[in-house]
Design an enzyme around this catalytic site. Structure first.
Site, PDB file in Angstrom:
ATOM      1  N   LYS A  62       0.826  -1.113  -0.094  1.00 54.15           N
ATOM      2  CA  LYS A  62      -0.075  -0.014   0.034  1.00 54.15           C
ATOM      3  C   LYS A  62       1.015   1.327   0.080  1.00 54.15           C
ATOM      4  O   LYS A  62       1.864   1.445   0.839  1.00 54.15           O
ATOM      5  CB  LYS A  62      -0.811  -0.136   1.389  1.00 54.15           C
TER       6      LYS A  62
ATOM      7  N   SER B 292      -9.539  -0.339   7.515  1.00 56.46           N
ATOM      8  CA  SER B 292      -9.184  -0.014   5.984  1.00 56.46           C
ATOM      9  C   SER B 292      -8.183  -1.281   5.445  1.00 56.46           C
ATOM     10  O   SER B 292      -7.997  -1.425   4.300  1.00 56.46           O
ATOM     11  CB  SER B 292      -8.128   1.179   5.985  1.00 56.46           C
TER      12      SER B 292
ATOM     13  N   SER C  19      -9.361   1.778   3.084  1.00 57.26           N
ATOM     14  CA  SER C  19      -8.446   2.694   2.434  1.00 57.26           C
ATOM     15  C   SER C  19      -7.563   1.843   1.373  1.00 57.26           C
ATOM     16  O   SER C  19      -6.701   2.150   0.593  1.00 57.26           O
ATOM     17  CB  SER C  19      -7.707   3.794   3.071  1.00 57.26           C
TER      18      SER C  19
END
Lengths: 489, 65, 484
Positions: free
Chosen positions: A91, A192, A168
């Site tokens: 990420k 997330s 996210s």
């Protein structure tokens, strides 16, 4: 016993349902090389990324070199580590030596990542032999929803590309679901890891707060942030957790609790366990009835595996969710305040209004939220005296269309993840069924399994046991325009 | 007599100003909603009776000494 | 041991020549006096002087005499629990004592603070055989200034009753200075043990955060609160701390760090001790009284004469550290009080409520940011304490202020030298260095490394072996006749 409506994996698409565990075996028995595996992964990404928005940056050259080195090591009779040759994505709020870390934002000073190099978690994955394929899309600074006005990919759900991946850790979610990577790192401050895992139909673990060091990661909420694995299965998450977990002095929140072999307990047996189910009815503004049908089936499966499932009610539901919100907003605003003052418009619309809304909270509100967290920890610990694990739906809805996402303010109530960030318990999200028909626009549904602090082994055992007798986790979306199966044998 | 909406609007404006923030017009609706939700959330945490004598877990206190 | 008293410019008619816990202990064991005798005399004096000095919310005569009799009986039976046996002490009225109300000097009168069980620190003092003269006055909820309208005693500085005794541990400070107790407990969140020690002319120690368990104490700022001993001498503070210190599971912030001997090192030697003097803000502020500054520098010279070294140095952002402490304090305090303030605003004192509600003016992000700054401040100070054993600063920029001239808004604007050490959780003692030209106590502050109370006490004790400022007694007898 398999759950109803299971669709068998497409013939010839073995690699798209490939788990890390499968790949470990294949790499060692000569079925597959790391170079082939990587090529297949990148080919999948090439075919779908323009639609799905998985990657922000790719590290093709360094990844290929790493894969080649792994193959050479295997050929020389060495075993370069449990994650050797496994293509994993990171990420893009976690720093890597390759490329730039952007936090999917125009605002983040690119020099920050350059100064960090590899975050501790990334070093640990590499040390285990992983091949780092690139940086994955994220919501800006790990919060909010996409902003079409900003020059970044919009992440789409591979099961239905009108829909959002959830966030996210969006790129990790759809990247694993689409088979572009076998696993990846996400972060979780209010959900997330678990929400994109839920919406994309994969498995993701938020470990106990402090279990995995979070240094080298752009912070959202200091007292809530977690880095964790996302992959196709609980077993895969356990393989990754073995590499990730453990104290590091660079993280002030890291705890010095001994780690374990998170694979050792995955024996498929849940006899003697008591599992508390809270369906969380009435907690969300809307609820998909398919969630309850799926939960009924989950209860049957778990009972069949030897567990006793009882109804429980989670204490202080609204209050702890409020505490997470107050804490994460306020901690984020402390970090972002100078940039919000000088570069408000450079932020995504949802980021700036979401983080900026922290001005509603006083210092006393924040302190009170921490008191409530402490009360909540005691109350939930008390509940855990009567059960070994708790299960809930991860979300009361299967997702939202991208066009419907504005600030999402009302929608957070449908996501049942932030409660556990307030408390710090380990929580696993894994697929439990579908709303609608898979591969016909239907969307995955997800189960959340929670344990006492530092009981990742038990949580993963329950997830793995469930996944030994169900197939939701090996279903793949119909990958658009994929090349024909190219796995060499 | 101001309506609740006007009051929140005034509070939001004061808070934005004292925090040095200058949002865009298109942000106002989202900010207003988030601000008023925030006050509700603050009221929720203050309604927890059991917290009356509870000591908070303040992570920064761990870094002392 | 008796001491010739010489209060500046006046002769004092001493009612007792036993001034310290150490002296009292000797006298009790040599048979010169008994605990009942000491206690009775102090109870009488406390009662007679309370109208003028306001040291006590409640004088617990029955309890004290019971404890004194038990101590005497123990001595007679050959049982000796240690230096605090039979010693009359004052307990700040935000700390729970079994069987006695705890008011926090407030009409809020929260029943939960009623006296069902001792706070752990009080239990330790009780087990050591000490005697509780009473619950001493405090600023309401340990914050703000006295509000005479609320009907609680208003404390006055025994050196000059028109002046403030400082707070919030005002009562214990007044009692110690005026001889109404040999010492006792205060609490310190931004300076509330050290302020009263400073202006009342005795010793007061803020311990390392977590050194003394704070369960059973009405909280002010959770991440800052520290209970501390107050007494005439550093040696007495060491005797008190020896009993007070140590882990207790009832306090989630209690430190599980071993308790050393606090008296073993009190041998008068400071050879090789390295003293740092942080000049900016602490020594060069335009609101710093030159007499205060000179008092500190003379004291430092005296320590240098005993073998220490002192070096001027700098700590950046000391003013911000003060602000950060205040911000964190009011945020934490307002969280505790908010629900009560919503329903009972006017029950709070008129100076307390604007103080508490300041917590409303900072955002949560301000609070978080103050804590981020806190980490930097702690790192900077820790680095300085790698070079120096202690830092020495003035305790306060001025001597005791005239009460009628004070207002809370003015206080906000003054520099302050105490909160920075709550922010960093360090041990800090304030001890007298002399008297001003107006006859008011002067004081200095010695700050040490975490859990290095023994070092801080050693230096303070060494200074007190060659000076007698801490043994001066204010002319309170005059107040008895005027108050009668």
């Amino acid at each position: 016993m398999t759950a109803p409506d299971v669709v068998a994996p497409e013939e010839g698409a073995l690699s798209s349902a490939l788990t890390i565990a499968d790949a470990q075996t294949a790499l060692r028995d000569g079925t597959l090389t790391a170079t082939e595996l990587l090529r297949e992964a990148y080919a999948t990404a090439d075919a779908v990324d323009e639609t799905l928005g998985i990657y922000l940056s790719r590290f093709d050259e360094t990844a290929q070199a790493a894969a080649a080195a792994i193959d050479a090591a295997f050929a020389a009779g060495e075993d370069p580590g449990p994650l050797a040759g496994i293509p994993l994505g990171i990420k893009d709020i976690i720093s890597t030596t390759e490329g730039e870390t952007t936090a999917q934002s125009l605002v983040l000073d690119r020099a920050w990542g350059a100064g960090v190099g590899d975050a501790v978690v990334v070093s640990r994955l590499r040390a285990a032999g992983a091949v780092i394929t690139g940086k994955l899309t994220t919501m800006e600074y790990a919060t909010g929803v996409p902003d079409p006005a900003k020059p970044f990919p919009i992440p789409r759900n591979p099961w239905n590309t009108d829909y959002w991946t959830g966030g996210s850790s969006s790129g990790t979610g759809n990247g694993v679901a689409a088979g572009a990577i076998l696993g990846g790192l996400g972060t979780d401050t209010g959900g997330s890891i678990r929400i994109p895992s839920a919406f994309c139909g994969i498995t993701g673990l938020k470990a106990t707060f402090g279990r995995v060091p979070k240094s080298g990661c752009v912070p959202l909420g200091y007292s809530l942030d977690n880095i964790g694995p996302m992959a196709r299965s609980a077993r895969d998450c356990a393989i990754m957790l073995n590499a990730l977990a453990g104290y590091d002095a660079s993280d002030a929140c890291a705890v010095e609790v001994p780690t374990e072999d998170y694979l050792a307990g995955l024996d498929g047996d849940l006899s003697g366990l008591t599992i508390g189910l809270d369906r969380l009815l009435g907690k969300a503004p809307t609820r998909d009835p398919a969630v309850d049908a799926a939960l009924d089936a989950v209860v049957d499966v778990l009972t069949g595996l030897g567990a006793t499932v009882v109804d429980v009610e989670l204490p202080l539901w609204q209050e702890l969710n409020a505490a997470t919100r107050i804490t994460s907003r306020s901690e984020a605003f402390a970090y972002h305040a100078p940039d919000l003052r000088s570069r408000w418009g450079d932020y995504f619309s949802a980021t700036r209004t979401g983080v900026g809304a922290a001005i509603a909270f006083t210092g006393a509100d924040y302190v009170q939220a921490q008191r409530v967290r402490r009360v909540g920890q005691k109350a939930v610990a008390s509940l855990f005296e009567t059960v070994d694990l708790i299960i809930t739906p991860t979300s009361s809805v299967a997702g939202w269309k991208i066009d419907e996402l504005d600030s999402m303010a009302d929608r957070f109530g449908a996501m049942h993840t932030g409660y556990w960030n307030a408390l710090g318990n380990p929580a696993l999200a894994l697929p439990m069924g579908f709303s609608g028909q898979p591969r016909a626009g239907g969307l995955p549904l997800s189960l959340q399994i929670i344990g006492r602090p530092f009981t990742e082994s038990l949580v993963l055992r329950a997830g793995d046991a469930y996944q030994r007798v169900t197939d939701w986790h090996v279903l793949t979306p119909a990958a658009a325009d994929r090349p024909a199966a190219a796995v060499a044998s | 007599m101001h309506s609740i909406e006007e009051e929140f609007g005034n509070q939001l404006d004061l808070a934005l100003e004292s925090n040095g923030l200058t949002p865009l017009p298109e942000d106002r609706a989202a900010l207003l909603k988030a601000f008023s939700t925030g006050r509700e959330q603050a009221a929720l945490v203050f309604s927890v009776a059991e917290a009356r004598y509870e000591e908070p877990d303040l992570i920064f206190s761990a870094s002392l000494s | 041991m008796t001491t010739e008293l010489a209060t500046p410019g006046e002769e004092s008619a001493a009612t007792s020549t036993i001034l310290t816990i150490a002296d009292a202990g000797e006298a009790l064991r040599s048979g010169t006096t008994t605990s009942v005798e000491l206690t009775t005399a102090m109870l009488e004096k406390a009662t007679a002087l309370n109208p003028a000095l306001g040291a006590y919310v409640e004088i617990t005569s029955d309890l004290a005499l019971e404890q004194a009799a038990a101590a005497d009986a123990a001595f007679a039976a050959g049982s000796d629990a240690g230096p605090l046996q039979g010693i009359p002490l004052a307990i700040k009225d935000i700390i729970k004592v079994a069987g006695v109300p705890t008011t926090a000097n407030s009409r809020i009168l929260d029943p939960a603070w009623g006296g069902d069980a001792d706070a752990p620190v009080v239990a330790r003092l009780r087990a050591a055989g000490s005697v509780f003269i009473g619950k001493s006055t405090t600023s309401e909820f340990a914050l703000g200034m006295p509000d005479a309208d609320k009907g609680f005693p208003v404390p006055h500085n025994p050196w000059d009753v028109t002046r403030t005794p400082a707070g919030s541990s005002s009562g214990t400070g007044v009692a110690t200075a005026a001889g109404l107790a040999f010492g006792g407990l205060g609490t310190d969140t931004g300076g509330s043990v050290r302020g009263p020690a400073t202006v009342n002319g005795h010793s007061g120690l803020k311990v390392t955060f977590g050194r003394v368990p704070k369960a059973g104490v009405v909280p002010l700022g959770y991440s800052l609160d520290s209970i501390g001993p107050m007494a005439r001498s550093a040696y007495d503070c060491a005797l008190l701390l020896q009993v007070m210190a140590g882990y207790d599971a009832a306090d989630p912030n209690a430190a599980d760090v071993p308790v050393p001997s606090y008296t073993a090192g009190l041998d008068g030697s400071v050879d090789g001790i390295k003293i740092g003097l942080p000049i900016p803000y602490f020594f060069d502020h335009d609101q710093l009284d030159p007499e205060v500054r000179d008092g500190v520098l003379s004291a430092v010279q005296a320590l240098v004469g005993l073998g220490a070294t002192s070096t001027e140095m700098e700590l950046a952002h000391a003013d911000k550290a003060q602000h950060a402490n205040a911000l964190i304090l009011v945020g934490e305090a307002y969280a505790y009080h908010r629900n009560n303030m919503v329903e009972r605003w006017t029950t709070y004192g008129k100076y307390t409520r604007p103080g508490l509600v300041r917590g409303m003016f900072y955002t949560a992000a301000d609070y978080v940011q103050a804590n981020r700054f806190r980490v930097l401040w702690c790192e900077q100070v820790a680095k300085a304490l790698e070079t120096y054993d202690v830092l020495i600063t003035p305790s306060a920029p001025t001597t005791a202020q005239v009460a009628a001239d004070m207002n809370p808004s003015q206080r906000l604007l003054q520099p302050s030298y105490t909160g920075q050490w709550n922010l960093s959780g360090l041990p800090a003692i304030c001890i007298p260095t002399g008297f001003s030209s107006e006859g008011l106590p002067l004081s200095m502050q010695i700050i040490g490394k975490p859990f290095a109370e023994a070092t801080v006490l050693k230096i303070a004790d060494a200074y007190q072996r060659i000076t007698d400022h801490h043994l001066q007694v204010p002319p309170v007898d005059a107040l008895i006749t005027t108050a009668a």
